[in-house]
Design a protein around this motif. Structure first.
Motif, PDB file in Angstrom:
ATOM      1  N   PHE A  90     -18.700  48.383 -17.078  1.00  0.00           N
ATOM      2  CA  PHE A  90     -19.238  47.423 -18.028  1.00  0.00           C
ATOM      3  C   PHE A  90     -20.702  47.734 -18.314  1.00  0.00           C
ATOM      4  N   LYS A  91     -21.147  47.396 -19.519  1.00  0.00           N
ATOM      5  CA  LYS A  91     -22.525  47.649 -19.908  1.00  0.00           C
ATOM      6  C   LYS A  91     -23.448  46.580 -19.330  1.00  0.00           C
ATOM      7  N   ILE A  92     -24.591  47.029 -18.836  1.00  0.00           N
ATOM      8  CA  ILE A  92     -25.598  46.087 -18.327  1.00  0.00           C
ATOM      9  C   ILE A  92     -26.168  45.289 -19.499  1.00  0.00           C
ATOM     10  N   GLN A  93     -26.364  44.007 -19.262  1.00  0.00           N
ATOM     11  CA  GLN A  93     -26.800  43.098 -20.312  1.00  0.00           C
ATOM     12  C   GLN A  93     -28.309  42.872 -20.300  1.00  0.00           C
ATOM     13  N   THR A  94     -28.871  42.740 -21.490  1.00  0.00           N
ATOM     14  CA  THR A  94     -30.275  42.370 -21.605  1.00  0.00           C
ATOM     15  C   THR A  94     -30.391  40.850 -21.533  1.00  0.00           C
ATOM     16  N   GLN A  95     -31.603  40.383 -21.291  1.00  0.00           N
ATOM     17  CA  GLN A  95     -31.811  38.931 -21.243  1.00  0.00           C
ATOM     18  C   GLN A  95     -31.479  38.296 -22.599  1.00  0.00           C
ATOM     19  N   ILE A 178     -14.715  25.494 -13.318  1.00  0.00           N
ATOM     20  CA  ILE A 178     -15.525  26.415 -12.525  1.00  0.00           C
ATOM     21  C   ILE A 178     -17.011  26.253 -12.852  1.00  0.00           C
ATOM     22  N   PRO A 179     -17.903  26.760 -11.995  1.00  0.00           N
ATOM     23  CA  PRO A 179     -19.342  26.661 -12.262  1.00  0.00           C
ATOM     24  C   PRO A 179     -19.727  27.344 -13.575  1.00  0.00           C
ATOM     25  N   PHE A 180     -20.833  26.914 -14.143  1.00  0.00           N
ATOM     26  CA  PHE A 180     -21.264  27.420 -15.450  1.00  0.00           C
ATOM     27  C   PHE A 180     -21.550  28.918 -15.402  1.00  0.00           C
ATOM     28  N   ILE A 181     -22.186  29.396 -14.345  1.00  0.00           N
ATOM     29  CA  ILE A 181     -22.511  30.825 -14.244  1.00  0.00           C
ATOM     30  C   ILE A 181     -21.230  31.652 -14.236  1.00  0.00           C
ATOM     31  N   SER A 182     -20.169  31.126 -13.625  1.00  0.00           N
ATOM     32  CA  SER A 182     -18.879  31.817 -13.627  1.00  0.00           C
ATOM     33  C   SER A 182     -18.383  32.012 -15.061  1.00  0.00           C
ATOM     34  N   LYS A 183     -18.551  30.965 -15.870  1.00  0.00           N
ATOM     35  CA  LYS A 183     -18.108  31.039 -17.266  1.00  0.00           C
ATOM     36  C   LYS A 183     -18.921  32.074 -18.047  1.00  0.00           C
ATOM     37  N   VAL A 184     -20.208  32.171 -17.723  1.00  0.00           N
ATOM     38  CA  VAL A 184     -21.068  33.139 -18.408  1.00  0.00           C
ATOM     39  C   VAL A 184     -20.606  34.560 -18.106  1.00  0.00           C
ATOM     40  N   ILE A 185     -20.346  34.849 -16.819  1.00  0.00           N
ATOM     41  CA  ILE A 185     -19.871  36.184 -16.433  1.00  0.00           C
ATOM     42  C   ILE A 185     -18.529  36.472 -17.086  1.00  0.00           C
ATOM     43  N   GLU A 186     -17.633  35.497 -17.080  1.00  0.00           N
ATOM     44  CA  GLU A 186     -16.318  35.669 -17.706  1.00  0.00           C
ATOM     45  C   GLU A 186     -16.461  36.025 -19.185  1.00  0.00           C
ATOM     46  N   ARG A 187     -17.357  35.308 -19.870  1.00  0.00           N
ATOM     47  CA  ARG A 187     -17.510  35.529 -21.309  1.00  0.00           C
ATOM     48  C   ARG A 187     -18.095  36.912 -21.599  1.00  0.00           C
ATOM     49  N   VAL A 188     -19.043  37.355 -20.784  1.00  0.00           N
ATOM     50  CA  VAL A 188     -19.636  38.682 -20.964  1.00  0.00           C
ATOM     51  C   VAL A 188     -18.561  39.758 -20.793  1.00  0.00           C
ATOM     52  N   VAL A 189     -17.738  39.618 -19.757  1.00  0.00           N
ATOM     53  CA  VAL A 189     -16.657  40.580 -19.503  1.00  0.00           C
ATOM     54  C   VAL A 189     -15.641  40.546 -20.638  1.00  0.00           C
TER      55      VAL A 189
END
Length: 249
Positions: A90-95, A178-189
């Motif tokens: 996976f590509k590293i994400q910018t802020q 699930i926790p919000f950060i989990s959703k963020v990682i899921e969406r990025v993937v």
């Protein structure tokens, strides 16, 4: 004054062109404090334990069925006459990218979160925590590890359909929050995975879910068109519907 304020607030919420959002608002108003129908039990703890055991055993039966079949010996691959590049990492994400993902998420909250989602998305707060969130996302992407702490979820049994027998556990489906950060990682993937599938033409042409511009509506229209075409030719048609049991997240 309270009733007037509530009325004004709801009317403001309904002034939108987003049909889905309008229906969510109406649903919350109609089902206000409706609660979740649950089977009778001697205590909340007993009911929770019974639900856990039921859902766990259901998944175990599915796993045992898969292990006993030949499915695990076959490698699923698209029927293509060309080579397709693998999605090796996976590509590293910018802020900036993570900021867009965070802001695109709904304001749904989970009691496992340390900060309410709406507050976290506040520009002032987000500017402070964004570097940390970005680091969490990129560490997960680069190591291929989804943190165990972020796998925790609050599971709520929901009756599949109003009117179903509340005493039968099989009439319930588990909804995980699930926790919000989990959703963020899921969406990025999901964004990167979907981009890879779309770019390489790996989506099935007739797929009507998890693909931009498609829905249950498009598949119904397709089936209706196919049926009419066959009947117009004077032929008969056999429709086979396969119901996959317990399609858990």
């Amino acid at each position: 004054m309270i009733n007037s304020s509530k009325s004004s607030y709801c009317q403001t919420k309904l002034i939108t062109e987003d049909i889905k959002y309008t229906f969510r608002v109406i649903s919350r108003l109609v089902n206000y404090n409706a609660g979740t129908p649950l089977p009778p039990a001697t205590s909340d703890q007993t009911l929770a334990d019974d639900f856990v055991q039921f859902f766990y055993s259901k998944v175990e039966k599915i796993r045992q069925g898969l292990d006993a079949s030949d499915l695990h010996d076959n490698t699923a691959s698209p029927d293509l006459d060309r080579s397709v590049p693998n999605l090796g990492s996976f590509k590293i994400q910018t802020q900036e990218n993570v900021d867009k993902v965070v802001r695109s998420c709904a304001n749904k909250a989970c009691s496992l979160d340390a900060t309410p989602t709406a507050l976290l998305k506040n520009s002032t707060v987000l500017s402070v925590v964004l570097p940390t969130i970005t680091e969490l996302v990129n560490t997960s992407l680069s190591t291929g590890v989804f943190p165990n702490e972020l796998k925790r979820a609050l599971v709520t049994p929901r009756l599949k359909k109003p009117g179903f027998d509340m005493r039968t556990f099989s009439n319930y489906r588990p909804v995980s929050n699930i926790p919000f950060i989990s959703k963020v990682i899921e969406r990025v993937v999901a964004q990167q995975l979907n981009s890879h599938l779309t770019r390489n033409g790996l989506h099935d042409d007739l797929q009507s879910a998890y693909k931009t511009g498609t829905s249950t509506e498009t598949v119904i229209l397709r089936i209706k068109t196919d049926v009419e075409a066959v009947l117009d030719e004077g032929d008969a048609m056999l429709l086979v519907l396969l119901d996959l049991s317990a399609a858990f997240n």
